[in-house]
Design an enzyme around this catalytic site. Structure first.
Site, PDB file in Angstrom:
ATOM      1  N   HIS A  14      33.122  35.183 -13.966  1.00  0.00           N
ATOM      2  CA  HIS A  14      32.691  35.711 -15.344  1.00  0.00           C
ATOM      3  C   HIS A  14      34.084  36.001 -16.245  1.00  0.00           C
ATOM      4  O   HIS A  14      34.253  36.047 -17.411  1.00  0.00           O
ATOM      5  CB  HIS A  14      32.325  36.897 -14.899  1.00  0.00           C
ATOM      6  N   LYS A  46      15.328  46.979 -10.265  1.00  0.00           N
ATOM      7  CA  LYS A  46      16.183  46.547  -9.370  1.00  0.00           C
ATOM      8  C   LYS A  46      17.506  47.438  -8.898  1.00  0.00           C
ATOM      9  O   LYS A  46      18.215  47.615  -9.990  1.00  0.00           O
ATOM     10  CB  LYS A  46      16.773  45.140 -10.023  1.00  0.00           C
ATOM     11  N   ARG A  87      26.595  27.115 -15.680  1.00  0.00           N
ATOM     12  CA  ARG A  87      27.099  26.460 -14.328  1.00  0.00           C
ATOM     13  C   ARG A  87      26.496  24.952 -14.208  1.00  0.00           C
ATOM     14  O   ARG A  87      27.250  24.174 -13.859  1.00  0.00           O
ATOM     15  CB  ARG A  87      26.749  27.484 -13.170  1.00  0.00           C
ATOM     16  N   SER A 118      27.133  35.622  -7.812  1.00  0.00           N
ATOM     17  CA  SER A 118      27.158  36.990  -7.522  1.00  0.00           C
ATOM     18  C   SER A 118      26.173  37.156  -6.217  1.00  0.00           C
ATOM     19  O   SER A 118      26.566  38.019  -5.197  1.00  0.00           O
ATOM     20  CB  SER A 118      26.635  37.850  -8.625  1.00  0.00           C
TER      21      SER A 118
HETATM   22  P1  ADP Z   1      22.040  37.615 -14.912  1.00  0.00           P
HETATM   23  O1  ADP Z   1      21.656  38.652 -13.767  1.00  0.00           O
HETATM   24  O2  ADP Z   1      21.651  38.364 -16.174  1.00  0.00           O
HETATM   25  O3  ADP Z   1      22.039  36.188 -14.709  1.00  0.00           O
HETATM   26  P2  ADP Z   1      24.777  37.487 -14.013  1.00  0.00           P
HETATM   27  O4  ADP Z   1      25.641  38.595 -13.772  1.00  0.00           O
HETATM   28  O5  ADP Z   1      24.638  36.736 -12.743  1.00  0.00           O
HETATM   29  O6  ADP Z   1      23.806  38.044 -14.777  1.00  0.00           O
HETATM   30  O7  ADP Z   1      25.571  36.508 -15.053  1.00  0.00           O
HETATM   31  C1  ADP Z   1      25.650  36.510 -16.243  1.00  0.00           C
HETATM   32  C2  ADP Z   1      26.274  35.507 -17.250  1.00  0.00           C
HETATM   33  O8  ADP Z   1      27.456  34.917 -16.499  1.00  0.00           O
HETATM   34  C3  ADP Z   1      25.221  34.632 -17.213  1.00  0.00           C
HETATM   35  O9  ADP Z   1      25.252  33.751 -18.328  1.00  0.00           O
HETATM   36  C4  ADP Z   1      25.627  33.368 -15.910  1.00  0.00           C
HETATM   37  O10 ADP Z   1      25.480  32.238 -16.404  1.00  0.00           O
HETATM   38  C5  ADP Z   1      27.120  33.618 -16.172  1.00  0.00           C
HETATM   39  N1  ADP Z   1      27.859  33.186 -14.848  1.00  0.00           N
HETATM   40  C6  ADP Z   1      27.515  33.587 -13.644  1.00  0.00           C
HETATM   41  N2  ADP Z   1      28.433  33.152 -12.569  1.00  0.00           N
HETATM   42  C7  ADP Z   1      29.316  32.362 -13.328  1.00  0.00           C
HETATM   43  C8  ADP Z   1      30.477  31.531 -12.819  1.00  0.00           C
HETATM   44  N3  ADP Z   1      30.456  31.620 -11.648  1.00  0.00           N
HETATM   45  N4  ADP Z   1      31.182  31.372 -14.114  1.00  0.00           N
HETATM   46  C9  ADP Z   1      30.749  31.547 -15.357  1.00  0.00           C
HETATM   47  N5  ADP Z   1      29.800  32.134 -15.638  1.00  0.00           N
HETATM   48  C10 ADP Z   1      28.928  32.516 -14.831  1.00  0.00           C
END
Ligand code: ADP
Length: 150
Positions: free
Chosen positions: A19, A43, A92, A129
Site C-alpha cells: 500500500h 466486519k 496485484r 493483509s
Molecule cells: P479491501 O478490503 O478494500 O480490498 P485492502 O486494504 O485489502 O482493502 O486493499 C486496498 C487496496 O490496496 C486495493 O486496491 C488493493 O488491490 C490494494 N492492495 C492490496 N495489497 C496490495 C499490495 N501488496 N500492493 C499494492 N496494492 C495493494
C-alpha cells in the site's frame, strides 16, 4: 484550478509496504491523497485503527500531501464529502482485476466517479493483509511486510 484529490479506500488491516509503495507512486499524479480506512459495521478489524492511522501518519510525516481518515458507508459518498474526484486502487493480479472492475463500474454508475488503477510493484505483489494477520496471530515477525510498528 480545483485541487485534484484522490481517495485510496481500503480496509488496511493492516496498511502494508505494498500500500505504501502504491501511495508513493501515486503522489506525483494528484495534489492530495486521502487514505480512507473503511469501517465496516459487520466486519471486526484485527489491527487497531488508531495504531494503523498513527503508523501511516509516521510514514508521511515529511509534508507529503497525504491524509488518513476513517469512513463509514458508501465510498462514493465519502469521496464527494471530501471533494475527491478520483478513487485510487491497486492491481496485484488478474483476480484483483476482476473484482476491482465490478466495483469501479458500480462506483461510476452510482457516483459518476472515475477509478484510477496502478499496478503493484512486483516485489510487493505477494503482500496480502490476510496473510499478514495470520503471521501476526501466530507470533510471526510482520516487519518484512509492514513498514511501521504495530
Ligand atoms: P479491501 O478490503 O478494500 O480490498 P485492502 O486494504 O485489502 O482493502 O486493499 C486496498 C487496496 O490496496 C486495493 O486496491 C488493493 O488491490 C490494494 N492492495 C492490496 N495489497 C496490495 C499490495 N501488496 N500492493 C499494492 N496494492 C495493494
Amino acid at each position: 484550478m480545483a485541487k485534484k484529490i484522490a481517495i485510496f479506500p481500503g480496509s488496511f488491516d493492516p496498511f502494508t509496504k505494498g500500500h505504501y509503495d502504491l501511495v508513493q507512486r501515486a503522489l506525483p499524479l494528484f495534489d492530495e491523497i486521502i487514505i480512507a480506512i473503511g469501517q465496516n459495521t459487520t466486519k471486526q478489524r484485527y489491527f487497531d485503527i488508531e495504531k494503523v492511522t498513527k503508523g501511516i501518519n509516521g510514514l508521511f510525516a515529511n509534508g507529503e500531501n497525504v491524509r488518513v481518515m476513517p469512513y463509514k458507508g458508501l465510498t462514493v459518498k465519502f469521496a464527494k464529502e471530501v471533494g475527491a474526484s478520483v478513487i485510487l486502487r491497486g492491481l496485484r493480479n488478474a483476480m484483483d482485476f476482476e473484482y476491482e472492475k465490478s466495483i469501479a463500474e458500480s462506483n461510476k454508475l452510482l457516483g459518476k466517479i472515475e477509478t484510477v488503477f496502478l499496478l503493484t510493484s512486483p516485489e510487493y505483489a505477494a503482500i496480502n493483509s490476510t496473510i499478514v494477520r495470520e503471521i501476526h496471530k501466530n507470533d510471526g515477525d510482520i516487519s518484512t511486510f509492514v513498514p511501521y510498528q504495530l
